[in-house]
Design an enzyme around this catalytic site. Structure first.
Site, PDB file in Angstrom:
ATOM      1  NE  ARG A 192       8.506  61.156  24.879  1.00 27.27           N
ATOM      2  CZ  ARG A 192       7.478  61.029  25.729  1.00 27.27           C
ATOM      3  NH1 ARG A 192       6.936  59.855  25.976  1.00 27.27           N
ATOM      4  NH2 ARG A 192       6.956  62.087  26.297  1.00 27.27           N
ATOM      5  CB  SER A 243      11.843  67.108  23.298  1.00 25.99           C
ATOM      6  OG  SER A 243      10.966  68.045  23.874  1.00 25.99           O
ATOM      7  CD  GLU A 313      11.542  62.583  22.789  1.00 27.74           C
ATOM      8  OE1 GLU A 313      11.770  63.116  23.897  1.00 27.74           O
ATOM      9  OE2 GLU A 313      10.512  62.797  22.142  1.00 27.74           O
TER      10      GLU A 313
HETATM   11  C1  LIG Z   1       6.964  70.350  17.089  1.00 26.87           C
HETATM   12  C2  LIG Z   1       7.118  68.945  17.603  1.00 26.87           C
HETATM   13  C3  LIG Z   1       6.609  68.612  18.846  1.00 26.87           C
HETATM   14  C4  LIG Z   1       6.738  67.301  19.325  1.00 26.87           C
HETATM   15  N1  LIG Z   1       6.228  66.995  20.549  1.00 26.87           N
HETATM   16  C5  LIG Z   1       6.322  65.742  21.024  1.00 26.87           C
HETATM   17  C6  LIG Z   1       5.792  65.407  22.315  1.00 26.87           C
HETATM   18  O1  LIG Z   1       5.226  66.224  23.013  1.00 26.87           O
HETATM   19  N2  LIG Z   1       5.930  64.134  22.742  1.00 26.87           N
HETATM   20  C7  LIG Z   1       6.545  63.182  21.992  1.00 26.87           C
HETATM   21  O2  LIG Z   1       6.625  62.023  22.429  1.00 26.87           O
HETATM   22  N3  LIG Z   1       7.053  63.472  20.772  1.00 26.87           N
HETATM   23  C8  LIG Z   1       6.965  64.725  20.274  1.00 26.87           C
HETATM   24  N4  LIG Z   1       7.488  65.026  19.038  1.00 26.87           N
HETATM   25  C9  LIG Z   1       8.222  63.993  18.291  1.00 26.87           C
HETATM   26  C10 LIG Z   1       7.393  63.200  17.291  1.00 26.87           C
HETATM   27  O3  LIG Z   1       6.272  63.939  16.822  1.00 26.87           O
HETATM   28  C11 LIG Z   1       6.901  61.867  17.866  1.00 26.87           C
HETATM   29  O4  LIG Z   1       7.980  61.054  18.280  1.00 26.87           O
HETATM   30  C12 LIG Z   1       6.076  61.090  16.832  1.00 26.87           C
HETATM   31  O5  LIG Z   1       5.473  59.996  17.469  1.00 26.87           O
HETATM   32  C13 LIG Z   1       6.898  60.594  15.643  1.00 26.87           C
HETATM   33  O6  LIG Z   1       6.001  60.131  14.649  1.00 26.87           O
HETATM   34  P1  LIG Z   1       6.434  60.150  13.107  1.00 26.87           P
HETATM   35  O7  LIG Z   1       5.343  59.536  12.329  1.00 26.87           O
HETATM   36  O8  LIG Z   1       6.807  61.534  12.699  1.00 26.87           O
HETATM   37  O9  LIG Z   1       7.692  59.218  13.184  1.00 26.87           O
HETATM   38  P2  LIG Z   1       9.031  59.335  12.306  1.00 26.87           P
HETATM   39  O10 LIG Z   1       9.782  60.549  12.714  1.00 26.87           O
HETATM   40  O11 LIG Z   1       8.701  59.165  10.882  1.00 26.87           O
HETATM   41  O12 LIG Z   1       9.821  58.069  12.858  1.00 26.87           O
HETATM   42  C14 LIG Z   1      10.276  58.045  14.208  1.00 26.87           C
HETATM   43  C15 LIG Z   1      10.781  56.633  14.527  1.00 26.87           C
HETATM   44  O13 LIG Z   1       9.673  55.739  14.468  1.00 26.87           O
HETATM   45  C16 LIG Z   1       9.914  54.717  13.502  1.00 26.87           C
HETATM   46  N5  LIG Z   1       8.641  54.416  12.839  1.00 26.87           N
HETATM   47  C17 LIG Z   1       7.840  55.261  12.163  1.00 26.87           C
HETATM   48  N6  LIG Z   1       6.754  54.619  11.720  1.00 26.87           N
HETATM   49  C18 LIG Z   1       6.877  53.329  12.120  1.00 26.87           C
HETATM   50  C19 LIG Z   1       6.063  52.165  11.949  1.00 26.87           C
HETATM   51  N7  LIG Z   1       4.916  52.191  11.285  1.00 26.87           N
HETATM   52  N8  LIG Z   1       6.502  51.012  12.508  1.00 26.87           N
HETATM   53  C20 LIG Z   1       7.675  50.957  13.180  1.00 26.87           C
HETATM   54  N9  LIG Z   1       8.486  52.018  13.356  1.00 26.87           N
HETATM   55  C21 LIG Z   1       8.087  53.200  12.832  1.00 26.87           C
HETATM   56  C22 LIG Z   1      10.932  55.310  12.543  1.00 26.87           C
HETATM   57  O14 LIG Z   1      11.662  54.295  11.873  1.00 26.87           O
HETATM   58  C23 LIG Z   1      11.793  56.122  13.496  1.00 26.87           C
HETATM   59  O15 LIG Z   1      12.702  55.301  14.175  1.00 26.87           O
HETATM   60  C24 LIG Z   1       7.373  66.326  18.540  1.00 26.87           C
HETATM   61  C25 LIG Z   1       7.888  66.672  17.270  1.00 26.87           C
HETATM   62  C26 LIG Z   1       7.744  67.963  16.803  1.00 26.87           C
HETATM   63  C27 LIG Z   1       8.276  68.300  15.437  1.00 26.87           C
END
Ligand SMILES: Cc1cc2nc3c(=O)[nH]c(=O)nc-3n(C[C@H](O)[C@H](O)[C@H](O)COP(=O)(O)OP(=O)(O)OC[C@H]3O[C@@H](n4cnc5c(N)ncnc54)[C@H](O)[C@@H]3O)c2cc1C
Length: 325
Positions: A192, A243, A313
């Site tokens: 992460r 998480s 995280e």
């Molecule tokens: C129900 C649930 C279950 C989840 N399970 C997991 C799991 O099993 N494993 C896991 O790792 N995560 C999990 N997550 C967390 C999350 O889904 C991941 O971290 C996911 O990769 C975030 O993607 P996002 O597009 O929503 O990012 P965002 O929440 O929009 O952004 C997260 C971070 O990434 C940055 N970011 C976003 N897009 C870009 C880009 N294009 N370039 C550079 N930086 C960027 C943002 O600035 C921010 O710092 C879960 C979340 C939920 C709600």
């Protein structure tokens, strides 16, 4: 350098690596004072001063090139790992979801097959696309409710899979709108954790990912089982961000939080889930400050009772209070 994967998606034309012809008139959606609770899965938080949803990569390049150099920029995918404090984000938020959405099978790399995807593609879309192309190893992506840009930024992973173990290359854009093709060697990647080696901000606009040829039916069946497991173990009916804390070495954050008797602990409308102790749910109308205060309380109690310093995280940005009250 011209970023070939982005061109192959039709997201940018040749020569746009360095925005050769200068910024063009903007074609995306530009708004001011955008409530961020609409865009994050916790459904809480403040206002972003500027919202921009680019029409495509070239348009994103023009947008970045024309913003004041001092303006802060935040990329947001599906907001599933993000909290914007109640005082809001005093800068420009770039939304990739519904914007950088190209996805195609690209070719072969040794024994693996490659796929090029825009940063705004939801991870579950890539999981299903890869399986439909008779490849295995991407099933875990079906459980990540975020975009590939967010997955690259977080090195998202679960059930033994991790985003960067599939990366062949990534295309980034910088503050001046310049595109670059990069590989894993340009980044320090861990659990992460992703940090580019080198100065200046860059964001992901696309990536090339490799997967192993295999059985479509086996991949689809594994995805189904994995999603059933999630529904059974996670409080998905209430707004959350997955998480909250990373798992410490050799242990689970959820186990520690539960052992400290924190399940059900509440601040305002934020609550440590009774179903999964590493989730904080918004029970209705939670403020970002409720969620952040609960995160701090959980950290403090776990540290005091077990000696373990949990590391969040989730990403928290913005001001606690609005600049002008
Ligand atoms: C129900 C649930 C279950 C989840 N399970 C997991 C799991 O099993 N494993 C896991 O790792 N995560 C999990 N997550 C967390 C999350 O889904 C991941 O971290 C996911 O990769 C975030 O993607 P996002 O597009 O929503 O990012 P965002 O929440 O929009 O952004 C997260 C971070 O990434 C940055 N970011 C976003 N897009 C870009 C880009 N294009 N370039 C550079 N930086 C960027 C943002 O600035 C921010 O710092 C879960 C979340 C939920 C709600």
């Amino acid at each position: 350098m011209i970023a070939a994967p982005v061109q192959s998606l039709g997201l940018a034309a040749p020569g746009q690596g360095a925005l050769a012809g200068g910024p063009q008139p903007l074609r995306g959606v530009l708004r001011e004072a955008e409530p961020m609770d609409r865009h994050v899965s916790w459904r809480a938080g403040g206002i972003a001063r500027v919202f921009y949803q680019p029409a495509d990569v070239a348009d994103l390049q023009s947008f970045l090139a024309t913003r004041p150099a001092s303006e802060r920029v935040l990329f947001v995918g599906l907001g599933s790992n993000l909290l914007v404090r109640d005082g809001g984000f005093d800068g420009a938020v770039v939304f990739t979801h519904h914007a950088l959405t190209g996805l195609r099978a690209a070719g072969e790399l040794g024994t693996r097959r490659t796929f090029v995807a825009g940063a705004g593609v939801p991870a579950p879309h890539l999981a299903r696309f890869v399986a439909r192309h008779d490849c295995e190893g991407g099933e875990w992506l079906a459980g990540i409710p975020g975009t590939l840009g967010g997955a690259l930024a977080m090195n998202a992973g679960c059930y033994g899979g991790e985003t960067w173990s599939h990366v062949v290359d990534v295309t980034t854009v910088d503050r001046a709108g310049t595109l670059r093709l990069r590989t894993g060697a340009d980044y320090e990647v861990g659990y992460r954790h992703v940090a580019r080696r080198g100065p200046g901000d860059e964001w992901f606009v696309a990536g090339t990912f490799a997967f192993t040829p295999g059985s479509k039916d086996a991949a689809m069946a594994r995805m189904k089982a994995l999603l059933e497991k999630r529904v059974a173990s996670q409080p998905l009916s209430r707004p959350n961000a997955g998480s909250v804390f990373r798992n410490p070495d050799g242990d689970h954050a959820a186990r520690l939080i539960e052992a400290c008797g924190l399940k059900g602990r509440r601040i305002g409308a934020a609550e440590v889930s009774a179903k999964h102790a590493n989730f904080i749910v918004n029970t209705g109308g939670a403020k970002a400050s409720d969620i952040e205060a609960l995160i701090e309380e959980v950290r403090a109690v776990v540290r005091e009772k077990t000696g373990v310093a949990l590391i969040p995280e989730v990403r928290i940005v913005g001001a606690k209070e609005a600049a002008n009250g």
